[in-house]
Design a protein around this motif. Structure first.
Motif, PDB file in Angstrom:
ATOM      1  N   SER A 108       0.819  -1.208   0.000  1.00 32.80           N
ATOM      2  CA  SER A 108       0.000   0.000   0.000  1.00 32.80           C
ATOM      3  C   SER A 108       0.855   1.261   0.000  1.00 32.80           C
ATOM      4  O   SER A 108       0.403   2.330  -0.368  1.00 32.80           O
ATOM      5  N   MET A 111       1.090   2.211  -3.512  1.00 30.82           N
ATOM      6  CA  MET A 111      -0.208   2.707  -3.960  1.00 30.82           C
ATOM      7  C   MET A 111      -0.454   4.119  -3.452  1.00 30.82           C
ATOM      8  O   MET A 111      -1.095   4.928  -4.116  1.00 30.82           O
ATOM      9  N   THR A 112       0.068   4.411  -2.293  1.00 31.88           N
ATOM     10  CA  THR A 112      -0.117   5.745  -1.749  1.00 31.88           C
ATOM     11  C   THR A 112       0.560   6.792  -2.636  1.00 31.88           C
ATOM     12  O   THR A 112       0.048   7.886  -2.837  1.00 31.88           O
ATOM     13  N   LEU A 114       1.079   6.505  -5.883  1.00 28.58           N
ATOM     14  CA  LEU A 114       0.252   6.664  -7.076  1.00 28.58           C
ATOM     15  C   LEU A 114      -0.999   7.487  -6.761  1.00 28.58           C
ATOM     16  O   LEU A 114      -1.446   8.303  -7.555  1.00 28.58           O
TER      17      LEU A 114
END
Lengths: 148, 490
Positions: A108, A111-112, A114
């Protein structure tokens, strides 16, 4: 962790007859940088996402993207197109194209990053700066610094 | 206003966060508090249940099912695709605010079962939201144009209108200024202000129509709406014609957008086909189906008034006054005004006094109502009420248009009643006026100014009372709710 984007992932003269060709051109850069292992497989994942709902948004921005097993590191390839490429936005073709590649099992933390890139994209000052960036290195630096 | 929102998209790495950012920005810009839950790949940070409990409304910008929807049961809900959250975040926030205000207050709301699609504005509420959108964009033109014209009268005297446009005033005949670049030299700063104010005013109806269509059909509505509004001006259809033009344009573009074009054709559809077809269709309807009947009706009304010349003076005052108040600068108002000007030429000065009193009353009466019962008016209306005092004082009837365009069914009867009262009282006193404009600035020229002022006050009070009574007795909840949300779009 490597940076999200480097100068060789920027194409300030992106060409392509349609969104698939443009996306393929950018994907080629990701593959050359070793961030995508199987270009065709990755492109199939991007197309699958694009088919669900076109990724273009108003203001001339296209954001083809996928989470794909063929991606090794969260990456961004950025292209600027003078002619514009239709990404299905209501107000016409996109002149800024962001190809976002996320690894399938990405943590994650990746993902953070992005996510914060996506948040920057809705700010006019950011997209204007990208339109004005003089060269690939400047564009890459602009994006990376926006995420720092 | 406190809002909560959930955003989500198929992949959960881009649009989810863009929508969240756009909604946060839009809410902040509009002065609301918002908490957004991004159901994306970075892991959703769940909304604090306390924030949900406090929230006045909920926004879903999601292409995939929102997780744990039950948390929001009973809250007013605005829901749309994730791209709407990105491209039109401000609209979604405005709608959420409108819904929150439309929702019944108190604990009953929490007990209400959650409708799957959430409560939506009814047709009446939507119509009012569209009208308010048009009005909110029109207001700056009313304020700027109206005040410039009023100041031009103050600085240049009541004859400034004739100095610029030509015509006779108090026995002096003026040549119209044909070259606009010469206005400053020939008519001074007052003439310049009068001309600029007039130009700003000429945009009222096109802007009103354009942005009603914008409210209905987004950006693609603007061109057909503005063109329809311009035609409404050209055929003398007034603001009611503008309302019609805006609604027709919006409906046409909404219908055109339903046509599904394939990808290759979609760009052409948006850039060429919809504007082309929309503008032509609206133009055709406005010119052929609306313009001609209006011209016929005006001719008929003019003949009818001419046939009335022997009628009781007070009754004539009632008729002319009601006509002045009906469409506030539109075709019916024009017929009454020109009847007054025609009477001047034939040496009857009482008709002009009645017409001017009735034309000053609508803005004054609505300004009065907005002060007496501010709660019945939106914030925008209360603001335009302040300018309406000045506009009414200078016989700029258009000052009432923002009120009337936003709520025609309640406001127009009020302005007609007030106009009729003013016209009747003025005729009863036999007040007379030799100038065709100027408002309070020409009171010294009035025969029996006391009677004229009584007529003005009586009409103003009548319009004010009527407006308050109608808005109180017949109040739609949706109307109140959409009011302030429309402001957000300014």
């Amino acid at each position: 962790m490597s940076e999200l984007i480097t100068a060789d992932l920027v194409d300030l003269d992106l060409r392509g007859a349609d969104r698939h060709e443009a996306t393929a051109a950018l994907a080629g850069r990701l593959a050359a940088a070793g961030r995508v292992t199987d270009t065709e497989g990755f492109l199939a994942d991007v197309r699958a996402r694009e088919a669900q709902m076109p990724t273009g948004i108003e203001g001339g921005i296209g954001i083809p993207h996928a989470r794909s097993a063929h991606v090794t590191a969260p990456s961004l390839a950025f292209g600027r197109s003078e002619a514009g490429i239709d990404f299905g936005a209501d107000d016409g073709p996109a002149d800024l194209v962001f190809l976002i590649a996320a690894p399938e099992g990405g943590g994650s933390e990746h993902m953070t990053i992005l996510a914060s890139l996506a948040r920057r994209l809705v700010h006019r000052d950011f997209t204007t700066a990208l339109r004005d960036a003089p060269d690939a290195a400047a564009a890459a630096a602009l994006i990376n610094s926006a995420l720092a | 206003m406190k809002l909560v929102a959930v955003t989500s998209c198929p992949t959960g790495i881009a649009h989810t966060y863009m929508a969240a950012e756009a909604l946060e920005q839009a809410a902040k810009d509009a002065g609301h508090e918002i908490h957004v839950e991004t159901q994306g790949a970075a892991g959703a940070e769940a909304l604090d249940p306390a924030d949900i409990a406090r929230a006045d409304a909920v926004i879903f910008a999601a292409d995939v099912d929102v997780r744990d929807k039950d948390r929001f049961a009973g809250k007013p809900l605005v829901s749309g695709p994730v791209k709407r959250g990105i491209n039109h975040a401000a609209d979604m926030v405005a709608e959420a605010v409108a819904q929150a205000e439309a929702a019944p207050a108190g604990p009953a709301a929490a007990a209400a079962p959650a409708a799957p699609a959430g409560p939506r504005l009814g047709p009446g509420g939507k119509l009012r939201l569209w009208l308010m959108t048009g009005v909110s964009y029109m207001l700056p033109f009313v304020a700027a144009g109206g005040i410039l014209i009023a100041l031009a009268f103050v600085i240049g005297g009541a004859e400034i209108a004739n100095v610029v446009n030509g015509g006779e005033f108090q026995g002096t005949t003026y040549e119209a200024i044909t070259d606009p670049t010469q206005i400053l030299g020939q008519a001074g700063i007052a003439g310049l202000m009068f001309a600029i104010g007039g130009l700003a005013f000429s945009m009222l109806v096109p802007i009103l129509a354009g942005f009603i269509a914008f409210g209905m059909a987004d950006r693609m509505g603007i061109a057909p709406g503005v063109v329809g509004g311009l035609i409404a001006v050209n055929v003398g259809a007034g603001f009611l014609g503008g309302l019609a033009a805006g609604l027709i344009a919006g409906a046409i573009v909404m219908a055109l957008k339903l046509i599904k074009a394939n990808q290759a054709f979609a760009g052409i559809m948006r850039i060429v086909i919809i504007p082309l077809v929309g503008v032509f269709a609206v133009g055709f309807i406005m010119l052929v189906l609306i313009g001609q009947p209006i011209a016929d009706a005006q001719a008929w009304l003019t003949d009818w008034l001419a046939g009335l010349s022997g009628v009781n003076a007070v009754l004539l005052g009632v008729i002319l006054g009601a006509m002045m108040g009906f469409d506030l600068g539109g075709p019916v108002n024009k017929v009454a005004y020109l009847f007054g000007v025609g009477a001047l030429a034939s040496g009857d000065f009482t008709v002009m006094a009645a017409v001017m009193a009735a034309g000053m009353v609508p803005p004054l009466g609505l300004a009065l109502a907005s002060v007496v019962r501010p709660k019945l008016f939106t914030q925008a209306e209360r603001q335009s009420g302040k300018a309406a005092w000045l506009l009414g004082a200078f016989f700029i009837t258009e000052g009432a248009i923002p009120f009337a365009a936003a709520d025609p069914l309640r406001v127009i009867p009020s302005t007609m009643v007030g106009g009729a009262v003013a016209g009747a009282v003025s005729m009863a006193f036999g007040a007379s006026l030799r100038a065709p404009h100027g408002g309070i600035w020409v009171i010294p020229l009035i025969g029996d100014p006391g009677g004229f002022i009584v007529a003005l006050l009586a009409g103003t009070v009548a319009t004010g009372l009527c407006a308050v009574a109608l808005k109180t007795a017949w109040k739609s909840k949706a109307a109140q709710a959409v009011d302030d949300s429309a402001l957000v779009t300014i």
